[in-house]
Motif scaffolding. Structure first.
Motif, mmCIF file in Angstrom:
data_model
loop_
_atom_site.group_PDB
_atom_site.id
_atom_site.type_symbol
_atom_site.label_atom_id
_atom_site.label_comp_id
_atom_site.label_asym_id
_atom_site.label_seq_id
_atom_site.Cartn_x
_atom_site.Cartn_y
_atom_site.Cartn_z
ATOM 1 N N LEU A 71 34.520 45.706 18.535
ATOM 2 C CA LEU A 71 34.530 44.277 18.832
ATOM 3 C C LEU A 71 35.976 43.843 18.930
ATOM 4 O O LEU A 71 36.749 44.038 17.983
ATOM 5 C CB LEU A 71 33.818 43.493 17.729
ATOM 6 N N MET A 72 36.347 43.277 20.069
ATOM 7 C CA MET A 72 37.714 42.806 20.289
ATOM 8 C C MET A 72 37.750 41.282 20.304
ATOM 9 O O MET A 72 36.886 40.643 20.899
ATOM 10 C CB MET A 72 38.253 43.305 21.641
ATOM 11 N N LEU A 73 38.760 40.727 19.667
ATOM 12 C CA LEU A 73 39.102 39.317 19.874
ATOM 13 C C LEU A 73 40.327 39.300 20.766
ATOM 14 O O LEU A 73 41.354 39.908 20.433
ATOM 15 C CB LEU A 73 39.414 38.623 18.554
ATOM 16 N N TRP A 74 40.239 38.621 21.922
ATOM 17 C CA TRP A 74 41.336 38.631 22.887
ATOM 18 C C TRP A 74 41.958 37.248 23.013
ATOM 19 O O TRP A 74 41.274 36.248 23.233
ATOM 20 C CB TRP A 74 40.848 39.080 24.264
ATOM 21 N N LEU A 75 43.286 37.199 22.877
ATOM 22 C CA LEU A 75 44.060 35.973 23.062
ATOM 23 C C LEU A 75 45.046 36.178 24.200
ATOM 24 O O LEU A 75 45.728 37.203 24.257
ATOM 25 C CB LEU A 75 44.824 35.623 21.787
ATOM 26 N N THR A 76 45.131 35.201 25.084
ATOM 27 C CA THR A 76 46.132 35.242 26.144
ATOM 28 C C THR A 76 47.366 34.487 25.676
ATOM 29 O O THR A 76 47.282 33.575 24.861
ATOM 30 C CB THR A 76 45.571 34.624 27.434
ATOM 31 N N GLY A 77 48.539 34.868 26.190
ATOM 32 C CA GLY A 77 49.802 34.298 25.735
ATOM 33 C C GLY A 77 50.000 32.848 26.104
ATOM 34 O O GLY A 77 49.066 32.090 26.297
ATOM 35 N N GLY A 78 51.229 32.447 26.249
ATOM 36 C CA GLY A 78 51.537 31.049 26.523
ATOM 37 C C GLY A 78 52.766 30.593 25.753
ATOM 38 O O GLY A 78 53.874 30.948 26.125
ATOM 39 N N PRO A 79 52.596 29.827 24.635
ATOM 40 C CA PRO A 79 51.313 29.390 24.084
ATOM 41 C C PRO A 79 50.649 28.322 24.940
ATOM 42 O O PRO A 79 51.334 27.568 25.619
ATOM 43 C CB PRO A 79 51.704 28.814 22.719
ATOM 44 N N GLY A 80 49.321 28.324 24.927
ATOM 45 C CA GLY A 80 48.572 27.336 25.679
ATOM 46 C C GLY A 80 47.841 27.888 26.872
ATOM 47 O O GLY A 80 47.275 27.120 27.648
ATOM 48 N N CYS A 81 47.817 29.215 27.035
ATOM 49 C CA CYS A 81 47.141 29.810 28.185
ATOM 50 C C CYS A 81 45.695 30.145 27.855
ATOM 51 O O CYS A 81 45.396 30.658 26.774
ATOM 52 C CB CYS A 81 47.870 31.074 28.639
ATOM 53 N N SER A 82 44.815 29.866 28.789
ATOM 54 C CA SER A 82 43.396 30.128 28.600
ATOM 55 C C SER A 82 43.113 31.625 28.596
ATOM 56 O O SER A 82 43.695 32.387 29.377
ATOM 57 C CB SER A 82 42.585 29.462 29.713
ATOM 58 N N SER A 83 42.172 32.043 27.753
ATOM 59 C CA SER A 83 41.779 33.452 27.731
ATOM 60 C C SER A 83 41.043 33.849 28.999
ATOM 61 O O SER A 83 40.819 35.032 29.238
ATOM 62 C CB SER A 83 40.887 33.721 26.517
ATOM 63 N N PHE A 84 40.688 32.866 29.835
ATOM 64 C CA PHE A 84 40.067 33.201 31.116
ATOM 65 C C PHE A 84 41.016 34.025 31.969
ATOM 66 O O PHE A 84 40.589 34.801 32.821
ATOM 67 C CB PHE A 84 39.668 31.921 31.858
ATOM 68 N N THR A 85 42.322 33.885 31.722
ATOM 69 C CA THR A 85 43.302 34.728 32.411
ATOM 70 C C THR A 85 43.028 36.194 32.123
ATOM 71 O O THR A 85 43.021 37.029 33.032
ATOM 72 C CB THR A 85 44.727 34.365 31.959
ATOM 73 N N GLY A 86 42.814 36.522 30.841
ATOM 74 C CA GLY A 86 42.504 37.901 30.487
ATOM 75 C C GLY A 86 41.180 38.352 31.060
ATOM 76 O O GLY A 86 41.031 39.500 31.491
ATOM 77 N N LEU A 87 40.212 37.439 31.069
ATOM 78 C CA LEU A 87 38.880 37.794 31.562
ATOM 79 C C LEU A 87 38.891 38.067 33.062
ATOM 80 O O LEU A 87 38.347 39.075 33.514
ATOM 81 C CB LEU A 87 37.904 36.657 31.227
ATOM 82 N N ALA A 88 39.500 37.181 33.839
ATOM 83 C CA ALA A 88 39.380 37.254 35.297
ATOM 84 C C ALA A 88 40.501 38.016 35.988
ATOM 85 O O ALA A 88 40.315 38.494 37.109
ATOM 86 C CB ALA A 88 39.318 35.836 35.874
ATOM 87 N N TYR A 89 41.665 38.148 35.341
ATOM 88 C CA TYR A 89 42.796 38.788 36.010
ATOM 89 C C TYR A 89 43.234 40.096 35.356
ATOM 90 O O TYR A 89 44.075 40.801 35.905
ATOM 91 C CB TYR A 89 44.003 37.842 36.046
ATOM 92 N N GLU A 90 42.680 40.406 34.168
ATOM 93 C CA GLU A 90 43.166 41.575 33.464
ATOM 94 C C GLU A 90 42.062 42.542 33.044
ATOM 95 O O GLU A 90 41.870 43.575 33.671
ATOM 96 C CB GLU A 90 43.990 41.149 32.241
#
Length: 465
Positions: A71-90
């Motif tokens: 089980l992974m918890l994923w955070l995208t950088g920023g600060p303030g960037c949506s994790s949708f970046t990781g979902l859709a672009y990574e």
């Protein structure tokens, strides 16, 4: 379980009861033909003293074996960037179909290199103000590195109470870019919580960081070292700046004329490059030329809709492709499908540069050093064409942790080709794998998805890269 621990667990369950209706299974999405071939859940969980902060998440079950896979918890950088970046672009199972792209109709496609093939992933919009996360109070909109870590730990405790079948899965805290500041703090919170007997107990196994910001002084120094290593600045300029600035590029004396002149010369050499990937074309707009040694990480994620008027198809820039996420995520049909609470945010942006955020942690090296005393695993990777947070700086601070080298620098391969280079560090309880990804930028999975998936698949399975 003792009576006190049982009471705490019951209290957490009751606290979740009010937010249970905020968890929804999503079977279809606008832009994707037919039913989604994976399990997607979205929802909000309230955190803070009065649950004033509502953190939005996307949860995708492993497509292989959700009972046993990590089980992974994923955070995208920023600060303030949506994790949708990781979902859709990574690393997620969905991406945008660029071949059918006409700036108005946005369609989705499957990512053949999604990490959800081997792990279940919670993509969390954190801190408050990122993506669809919001606050019910004015005070709740303010956050910081340490507060964000504490609230994320609070989120994860509540999420696991609400998803008991995942409590025994190996847990990894993961993220990229600025998340390199927050993730080690979260890992420390979880480790401390387990030692204190906080419930639910988490089966914490380690953490993953991609192209991570870990120490500001190290980052500034490594930009200059990397620029010299890849022939972006001359030998003479490199030697001059080392002497004139006395090796300190973070605190430059305004009266040190030679140091300031050398820094200006370096910016003249590298300021027109795409710092996310030095080999890709820069965006064709003057506003994107920046002082590289004083850059804001969020500028890597700026809203491309601000300069679409200057877009000419033959002048491709990777940031233009980010426009699709703005069109898609701001569509009311999409937000309805995701069960976004209407009226809670004015506009969805990939990275919210206006959040009220205090960057109160300038270095996480001490966190990493403390974590080396735990029974944990770490995977840290960097694209080797990233000028914003160069791999040379990451390799340098890893060496300072004092963990013995168990496997020296060597190439690693995907389909018979060199995919990058790796080193392994190991003590009696702690193991760290550092890997570069050849040809990748900031961040690596966006540029080299096949190679990064192979890397993650092997590492989660305890195989050598």
């Amino acid at each position: 379980m003792g009576a006190l621990h049982l009471a705490v667990a019951v209290a957490l369950v009751l606290a979740l009861a009010g937010t249970a209706a905020s968890q929804f299974m999503v079977e279809s999405l606008p832009g994707f033909p037919g039913k989604l071939p994976f399990k997607l859940e979205t929802g909000y969980i309230g955190v803070g003293e009065t649950d004033e902060v509502q953190l939005f998440y996307y949860f995708i079950e492993s497509e292989r074996d959700p009972k046993r896979d990590p089980l992974m918890l994923w955070l995208t950088g920023g600060p303030g960037c949506s994790s949708f970046t990781g979902l859709a672009y990574e690393i997620g199972p969905l991406g945008f179909n660029y071949s059918a792209f006409d700036w108005n109709v946005v369609t989705l496609t499957l990512n053949p290199n999604s990490w959800t093939q081997v792990a279940s992933i919670i993509f969390l919009d954190s801190p408050v103000g990122a993506g669809f996360s919001y606050s019910n109070t004015l005070q709740g909109w303010s956050s910081s590195d340490t507060l964000s870590a504490a609230l994320t730990y609070n989120f994860l405790r509540k999420w696991l109470i609400g998803h008991p079948k995942f409590r025994s899965n190996p847990l990894y805290i993961c993220g990229d870019s600025y998340s390199g500041i927050v993730v080690p703090n979260i890992v420390q919170e979880i480790a401390d919580g387990n030692e204190m007997g906080k419930v639910p107990m988490m089966n914490l196994k380690g953490y993953v960081l991609g192209n991570p910001l870990s120490d500001y002084a190290n980052m500034k120094s490594s930009i200059i070292t990397y620029a010299h290593r890849v022939a972006l600045i001359s030998d003479e300029l490199y030697e001059s700046v080392k002497i004139s600035c006395h090796g300190d590029y973070l605190h430059i004396d305004k009266n040190n004329t030679q140091c300031r002149e050398d820094i200006r010369a370096i910016n003249d050499c590298i300021g027109s490059l795409d710092i996310a990937h030095i080999l890709e074309p820069g965006c064709s707009t003057p506003s994107l030329r920046r002082n590289t040694l004083n850059w804001d990480r969020r500028s890597l994620e700026e809203d491309p809709s601000d300069f679409l008027h200057s877009l000419v198809p033959e002048h491709w820039c990777r940031r233009y492709t980010y426009y699709l996420s703005y069109v898609w995520a701001n569509d009311k049909l999409v937000q309805d499908a995701l069960h976004v609470r209407q009226g809670t945010i004015k506009k969805w942006v990939r990275c919210n540069s206006s959040i009220l955020y205090d960057e109160d942690v300038t270095s996480t090296i001490a966190y990493h050093r403390n974590l080396t005393k735990k029974s944990l695993r770490a995977l840290i990777y960097s694209g080797d064409q990233d000028l914003s947070i160069p791999y040379v700086g990451t390799a340098e601070w890893i060496r300072t942790l004092g963990v013995p080298i168990s496997e020296d620098w060597r190439p690693w391969f995907v389909e018979g080709q060199v995919a990058g280079y790796t080193m392994e560090y190991k003590s009696s309880t702690y193991n760290l794998v550092f890997a570069t990804v050849k040809g990748a930028g900031h961040t690596a999975p966006e540029y080299k998805p096949k190679e990064c998936f192979a890397m993650a698949d092997r590492w989660f399975a305890y195989y050598s890269l």
